[in-house]
Write a protein that holds these residues in place. Structure first.
Motif, mmCIF file in Angstrom:
data_model
loop_
_atom_site.group_PDB
_atom_site.id
_atom_site.type_symbol
_atom_site.label_atom_id
_atom_site.label_comp_id
_atom_site.label_asym_id
_atom_site.label_seq_id
_atom_site.Cartn_x
_atom_site.Cartn_y
_atom_site.Cartn_z
ATOM 1 N N GLU A 303 9.516 3.827 -0.617
ATOM 2 C CA GLU A 303 8.942 4.176 0.684
ATOM 3 C C GLU A 303 9.861 5.120 1.471
ATOM 4 O O GLU A 303 9.393 6.046 2.133
ATOM 5 C CB GLU A 303 8.692 2.905 1.501
ATOM 6 C CG GLU A 303 7.615 2.005 0.949
ATOM 7 C CD GLU A 303 6.271 2.701 0.861
ATOM 8 O OE1 GLU A 303 5.860 3.349 1.854
ATOM 9 O OE2 GLU A 303 5.645 2.631 -0.206
ATOM 10 N N MET A 304 11.165 4.895 1.380
ATOM 11 C CA MET A 304 12.107 5.751 2.091
ATOM 12 C C MET A 304 12.088 7.177 1.540
ATOM 13 O O MET A 304 12.139 8.151 2.291
ATOM 14 C CB MET A 304 13.510 5.150 1.997
ATOM 15 C CG MET A 304 13.654 3.824 2.738
ATOM 16 S SD MET A 304 15.212 2.983 2.395
ATOM 17 C CE MET A 304 16.359 4.094 3.191
ATOM 18 N N LEU A 305 12.028 7.301 0.216
ATOM 19 C CA LEU A 305 11.958 8.625 -0.391
ATOM 20 C C LEU A 305 10.630 9.304 -0.076
ATOM 21 O O LEU A 305 10.562 10.532 0.077
ATOM 22 C CB LEU A 305 12.150 8.519 -1.899
ATOM 23 C CG LEU A 305 13.580 8.227 -2.376
ATOM 24 C CD1 LEU A 305 13.587 7.916 -3.866
ATOM 25 C CD2 LEU A 305 14.498 9.404 -2.075
ATOM 26 N N LYS A 306 9.574 8.514 0.029
ATOM 27 C CA LYS A 306 8.265 9.072 0.350
ATOM 28 C C LYS A 306 8.280 9.760 1.719
ATOM 29 O O LYS A 306 7.596 10.774 1.921
ATOM 30 C CB LYS A 306 7.214 7.955 0.326
ATOM 31 C CG LYS A 306 5.777 8.447 0.303
ATOM 32 C CD LYS A 306 4.807 7.280 0.330
ATOM 33 C CE LYS A 306 4.962 6.386 -0.883
ATOM 34 N NZ LYS A 306 3.967 5.276 -0.867
ATOM 35 N N ASP A 307 9.056 9.227 2.650
ATOM 36 C CA ASP A 307 9.177 9.862 3.969
ATOM 37 C C ASP A 307 9.835 11.227 3.892
ATOM 38 O O ASP A 307 9.688 12.053 4.797
ATOM 39 C CB ASP A 307 9.991 8.960 4.910
ATOM 40 C CG ASP A 307 9.146 7.847 5.504
ATOM 41 O OD1 ASP A 307 7.910 7.899 5.338
ATOM 42 O OD2 ASP A 307 9.711 6.929 6.121
#
Length: 521
Positions: A303-307
């Protein structure tokens, strides 16, 4: 008021017929002035009442009027050797840290946890001073248990250890939290982890309290017989204070499925009730629950990389540790298309330059499944693996680092070495693996940081909501919801992108609002 406005309207219409153009008169004629019995000033309030109140915008919550805020600021936060008041949120945080130091200066791990947490919570104290008084209550656990655990070793010698269970908060529900066995476990460690678990468990949004326990017992150099006798002795005393709907321990550092089985067997001999709502007490459950901590860490990393409009696919990942969480992290990274590179234990680290695939992971898991086995044995089964080469695992170039081992494993020096090697983020898979100074360096170097308060919510999610037969898809969905909540709260308190502060703020507000309803208990 209605009569006067009606008369005024009629007068305007009469005047307009004589002086205004016909099209304007027609428009005014078709317009009627009607007011509801209640004044329109209440329409905004009615509209607000229909909106769903959020955690950080509830009028009775964080945002308060100046009058209410002033009344709380006039109250003394402490009354020892004279009344002590505060003017700003930062001043309130410093007073709370000072009080923790006065009481528990010898528990360094706990003091570190208090310092970092209260610094994050100071914006709440600034907006609404009453939360500083709740934080003062929250610093002290509801119940702290320390007891003797004695057992016979394999040669018939009586051995003795200290057992702990700290039941920190039941404001949201029954106590729940892990058990940790290891030589590093002491009163300060247990208290710090218990304090952190308040925020981690409450992040889930479910009815779950916070507790942590364990013992200063090294599991690596013990036989199965010694392990079983120790667990039975430990549970004989602990059973007086835990049980279904009271306190539910689960797996932690040095406590896996086998240890939980020994603990459950002894509890079942002592107590007649070991089921609640169809769920067995102290059961590790199926593989989903067993791997929930590691799977949750990777889902949060995704999820953090998706941001950043990025994915885990192709990322070279450094894994520190080789326990059950580290193995689950590696398994899930492979599913996302990432490349695990390393594992480590007290003997050193193994490094596969081309990555650890599914077959190599299975071999390492088999080796580590044997109690006390070290990673060095893996070299025999792999021609490409490097053992302790390079000398420091942190010198291996990587994209992401997953510390799943000891506490305070990543300090400021380690972060700089990782960043120099191309690492873009650190995701905690172990409790308090990153130090305060390291967090500062992570922010300065604009690296991603997944704090353990957020990333290790997997067990609480599965146990409190999904059940032992939960699917990984359900876990991922809950991770996405929690991640969104934390991001929004961080932005609300001017800490955009700071997931550590956002997790602390979100968790604290949920617990604090419940505590305010309970009074001084």
């Amino acid at each position: 008021l209605l009569t006067n406005m009606s008369m005024l309207s009629m007068s305007l219409r009469s005047l307009s017929r004589a002086t205004l153009p016909s099209r304007v008169v027609a428009a005014m004629t078709t317009t009627t002035v009607s007011l509801p019995p209640q004044a329109t000033f209440s329409s905004a309030a009615a509209e607000g009442a229909t909106k769903k109140k959020s955690l950080v915008t509830d009028v009775s919550g964080v945002h308060q009027t100046m009058k209410i805020s002033k009344s709380w600021r006039n109250k003394p936060l402490f009354r020892r050797q004279g009344d002590v008041r505060f003017k700003t949120g930062q001043e309130a945080a410093q007073l709370l840290i000072k009080e923790a130091n006065r009481r528990d200066a010898h528990e360094t791990e706990f003091i570190d946890a208090i310092k970092s947490t209260m610094t994050c919570l100071s914006p709440i104290f600034e907006r609404n001073p009453k939360y500083a008084f709740v934080a003062k209550q929250l610093m002290e656990p509801e119940r702290y248990l320390q007891f003797r655990v004695s057992y016979l070793d394999d040669v018939g010698v009586v051995r003795m250890n200290r057992g702990f269970r700290i039941q920190y908060s039941s404001s949201l529900g029954p106590y729940e939290g892990p058990l940790h066995f290891g030589s590093h476990v002491n009163s300060g460690t247990v208290k710090a982890l218990g304090f952190d678990s308040i925020f981690s468990n409450s992040l889930t949004g479910f009815d779950v309290g916070a507790a942590v326990g364990g013992a200063d017992f090294n599991t690596f150099n013990k036989s199965e017989g010694e392990m079983q006798r120790f667990c039975q002795s430990y549970m004989t005393e602990l059973a007086k204070y835990v049980g279904p709907d009271i306190d539910h321990p689960w797996m932690g550092m040095g406590v896996g499925e086998q240890e939980m089985g020994y603990l459950f067997g002894q509890y079942k001999r002592i107590s007649n009730k070991f089921y609640s709502g169809g769920q067995p007490f102290l059961s590790g459950g199926d593989q989903t629950f067993y791997k929930a901590p590691g799977f949750g860490v990777v889902h949060f990393a995704s999820e953090m990389l998706k941001d950043r409009s990025d994915t885990l696919a192709g990322k070279r990942c450094l894994i520190l540790g080789s326990g059950k969480v580290a193995m689950a992290v590696a398994e899930k990274l492979l599913e996302y298309g990432a490349i695990p590179l390393t594992f480590s234990d007290p003997s050193g680290h193994v490094y596969e330059p081309d990555g650890i695939n599914t077959g190599r992971l299975k071999t390492i898991s088999t080796i580590k499944a044997e109690r006390g086995a070290l990673l060095g044995r893996y070299i025999i089964s792999s021609t490409s693996a490097q053992f302790n080469d390079p000398e420091s695992i942190l010198d291996i170039p990587c994209d992401l680092c997953f510390p799943c081992g000891a506490m305070s494993e990543i300090d400021d020096v380690a972060v700089n070495r990782l960043a120099d090697g191309g690492c873009v983020g650190v995701m905690e898979g172990g409790n308090a693996a990153v130090t305060d100074k390291a967090r500062s360096v992570l922010r300065k170097r604009a690296m991603l940081y997944g704090p353990h308060t957020l990333t290790l919510t997997g067990p609480a999610i599965v146990h409190a909501k999904l059940g032992i037969h939960a699917s990984d898809a359900q876990l991922k969905q809950e991770v996405q919801r929690i991640y969104s909540d934390v991001k929004k709260t961080a932005s609300e308190f001017n800490a955009r992108g700071d997931l550590y502060a956002g997790a602390k703020l979100t968790g604290f507000l949920r617990v604090a609002n419940a505590m305010l309803n309970h009074g001084s208990v």
